[in-house]
Design an enzyme around this catalytic site. Structure first.
Site, PDB file in Angstrom:
ATOM      1  N   TYR A 187      16.366  -9.752 -13.745  1.00  0.00           N
ATOM      2  CA  TYR A 187      16.026  -8.327 -13.566  1.00  0.00           C
ATOM      3  C   TYR A 187      14.840  -7.930 -14.420  1.00  0.00           C
ATOM      4  CZ  TYR A 187      20.765  -8.121 -11.564  1.00  0.00           C
ATOM      5  OH  TYR A 187      21.890  -8.337 -10.811  1.00  0.00           O
ATOM      6  N   SER A 238      26.685  -3.642  -5.651  1.00  0.00           N
ATOM      7  CA  SER A 238      26.171  -2.768  -4.584  1.00  0.00           C
ATOM      8  C   SER A 238      27.298  -1.998  -3.886  1.00  0.00           C
ATOM      9  CB  SER A 238      25.344  -3.566  -3.568  1.00  0.00           C
ATOM     10  OG  SER A 238      24.187  -4.087  -4.185  1.00  0.00           O
ATOM     11  N   LEU A 246      27.613   1.026  -3.323  1.00  0.00           N
ATOM     12  CA  LEU A 246      27.132   2.087  -2.422  1.00  0.00           C
ATOM     13  C   LEU A 246      26.149   1.526  -1.396  1.00  0.00           C
ATOM     14  CD1 LEU A 246      26.491   5.111  -4.862  1.00  0.00           C
ATOM     15  CD2 LEU A 246      28.426   4.760  -3.307  1.00  0.00           C
ATOM     16  N   GLY A 247      26.125   0.208  -1.246  1.00  0.00           N
ATOM     17  CA  GLY A 247      25.157  -0.401  -0.328  1.00  0.00           C
ATOM     18  C   GLY A 247      23.736   0.013  -0.708  1.00  0.00           C
ATOM     19  N   GLY A 253      22.833   2.737  -2.146  1.00  0.00           N
ATOM     20  CA  GLY A 253      22.620   4.194  -2.084  1.00  0.00           C
ATOM     21  C   GLY A 253      22.898   4.757  -0.695  1.00  0.00           C
ATOM     22  N   LEU A 281      25.553   4.742   1.090  1.00  0.00           N
ATOM     23  CA  LEU A 281      26.842   5.399   1.250  1.00  0.00           C
ATOM     24  C   LEU A 281      26.906   6.780   0.579  1.00  0.00           C
ATOM     25  CD1 LEU A 281      29.021   2.190   1.066  1.00  0.00           C
ATOM     26  CD2 LEU A 281      29.198   3.908   2.883  1.00  0.00           C
ATOM     27  N   GLY A 326      25.024   8.920   1.760  1.00  0.00           N
ATOM     28  CA  GLY A 326      24.731   9.721   2.950  1.00  0.00           C
ATOM     29  C   GLY A 326      23.315  10.276   2.961  1.00  0.00           C
ATOM     30  N   LYS A 327      22.522   9.966   1.927  1.00  0.00           N
ATOM     31  CA  LYS A 327      21.214  10.639   1.824  1.00  0.00           C
ATOM     32  C   LYS A 327      20.159  10.110   2.792  1.00  0.00           C
ATOM     33  CE  LYS A 327      19.710   8.028  -2.263  1.00  0.00           C
ATOM     34  NZ  LYS A 327      19.413   8.140  -3.680  1.00  0.00           N
TER      35      LYS A 327
END
Ligand SMILES: NC(=O)c1ccc[n+]([C@@H]2O[C@H](COP(=O)([O-])OP(=O)(O)OC[C@H]3O[C@@H](n4cnc5c(N)ncnc54)[C@H](OP(=O)(O)O)[C@@H]3O)[C@@H](O)[C@H]2O)c1
Length: 344
Positions: free
Chosen positions: A53, A231, A233-234, A236, A238, A240-241
């Site tokens: 990273y 991950s 939220l996949g 981000g 998930l 919904g944005k």
């Protein structure tokens, strides 16, 4: 916060782990310090990083995340309060030792580099970032048999990791992006050779990728290995944005549209819409619902969350208080049945 032991050890970790791969790219050192301070104030004692990273992976930023964490540990003088997880890369990135391997030489160099950047003399959980073998990962679904691709024998890898433990440089070991076969081989080989058993497997796991439940989760239960879900939220989605093709400013998939192509499938959009609708019905932010589902799986040791903004971090940590009732679980499973694993 909820705590449990890292399997095979006495090391206590928080159910939510702070992911750090945005430190040094989407987040400055100052922002990273704020995230780490806040996480600790909320009872999080577990941080996940990697030599690789920041992400996206670039030669210029190799090791930057570990350097930021090292600076923070030094400034806060709190090394013993944090359970620190890092990883040695697998093959594929030429700028890292010409392409990572799990030979003695590579692993020793990887660990020594991480220790130096982290300004510590031990890593609590040392993980192999992805297999040397040819396996489906990072979006791959099918196993293609390529016996010509060589890999370091499990015995040799475990021998080196055991030496790290004996020298006090590492306290526990884990694997990542592994298949059920790889997981079982590490366990079997440790038993046959009286070596340290793996404590954890760090694989992707979210409402849009529940592949882990098919083969790996049984091994977690039967062999006492814990999932560190990444991950959740996949990336981000998930939250919904991105619904209706929105491209929120400074967000991962707006900034790096090509880097994470595997998350762009049409069915992913449809699944996310359904989960967002359910969250709205329940009057819960979609991110909180998605994370709460992960937090409450019985094969999970810790959920590795990621955030680029303090508002996200606060929302994500507060998912620990959301209960997933039987009724909510049934509704989630119905959506999963209609759109299974669109973002593997
Ligand atoms: N072992 C591996 O191969 C591997 C691979 C990937 C990750 N990991 C580990 O897992 C950690 C987490 O992975 P991840 O970052 O992919 O997790 P994630 O939870 O799927 O995505 C996190 C990203 O989503 C967005 N986000 C987070 N919370 C939000 C909210 N409440 N509302 C709206 N957007 C939100 C943020 O990005 P934006 O602000 O840019 O939208 C954030 O950086 C990493 O830091 C790393 O430690 C490991």
């Amino acid at each position: 916060m909820i705590y449990s032991k890292l399997p095979q050890t006495d090391i206590e970790v928080s159910k939510i782990c702070l992911g750090t791969m945005t430190f040094g790219e989407q987040n400055t050192q100052e922002e990273a310090f704020e995230q780490m301070d806040y996480a600790v104030s909320q009872g999080i004692n577990f941080f996940d990083t990697a030599e690789l990273y920041s992400v996206p992976v670039l030669p210029e930023t190799y090791g930057d995340t570990e350097k930021i964490i090292g600076n923070w540990l030094k400034e806060r003088n709190n090394r013993e309060k944090i359970v620190l997880a890092s990883k040695a890369v697998g093959p594929g990135n030429k700028h890292i030792r010409g392409g990572g391997r799990f030979t003695r030489e590579h692993l020793e160099q990887a660990l020594d580099g991480s220790l130096k950047r982290l300004q510590t003399d031990y890593i609590d959980l040392y993980q192999l970032h992805w297999p040397e073998r040819h396996t489906p990962r990072f979006g791959g679904l099918n196993y293609e048999h390529k016996p010509e691709i060589e890999f370091t024998p499990f015995e040799e890898v475990l021998e080196v990791l055991q030496e790290f433990i004996n020298k006090g440089k590492v306290r526990a070991i884990g694997i990542s992006n592994e298949t059920p076969w790889g997981m079982m081989k590490f366990i079997e080989c440790a038993e046959n050779n009286m070596k340290q058993r793996i404590s954890t497997i760090q694989n992707p796991y979210s409402l849009i990728n529940r592949v882990f439940e098919i083969g790996n989760s049984e091994i977690c239960h039967r062999e006492n290995v814990g999932l560190l879900a990444y991950s959740p939220l996949g990336g981000g989605l998930l939250s919904g944005k991105y619904i209706d093709n929105q491209r929120p400013e400074k967000s991962r998939y707006t900034l790096f549209p090509n880097y994470f192509k595997r998350y762009q499938h049409e069915n992913t959009q449809k699944a996310v819409e359904e989960y967002t609708k359910l969250a709205n019905e329940l009057s819960i932010p979609p991110s909180k619902l998605a994370l709460a589902f992960i937090n409450t799986r019985d094969f999970l040791t810790s959920n590795i969350i990621g955030a680029t903004k303090m508002s996200q971090l606060k929302e994500n940590i507060s998912s620990i208080d959301v209960e997933i009732t039987k009724d909510i679980e049934e509704k989630i499973n119905e959506i999963h049945f209609n759109f299974p694993n669109p973002a593997p």
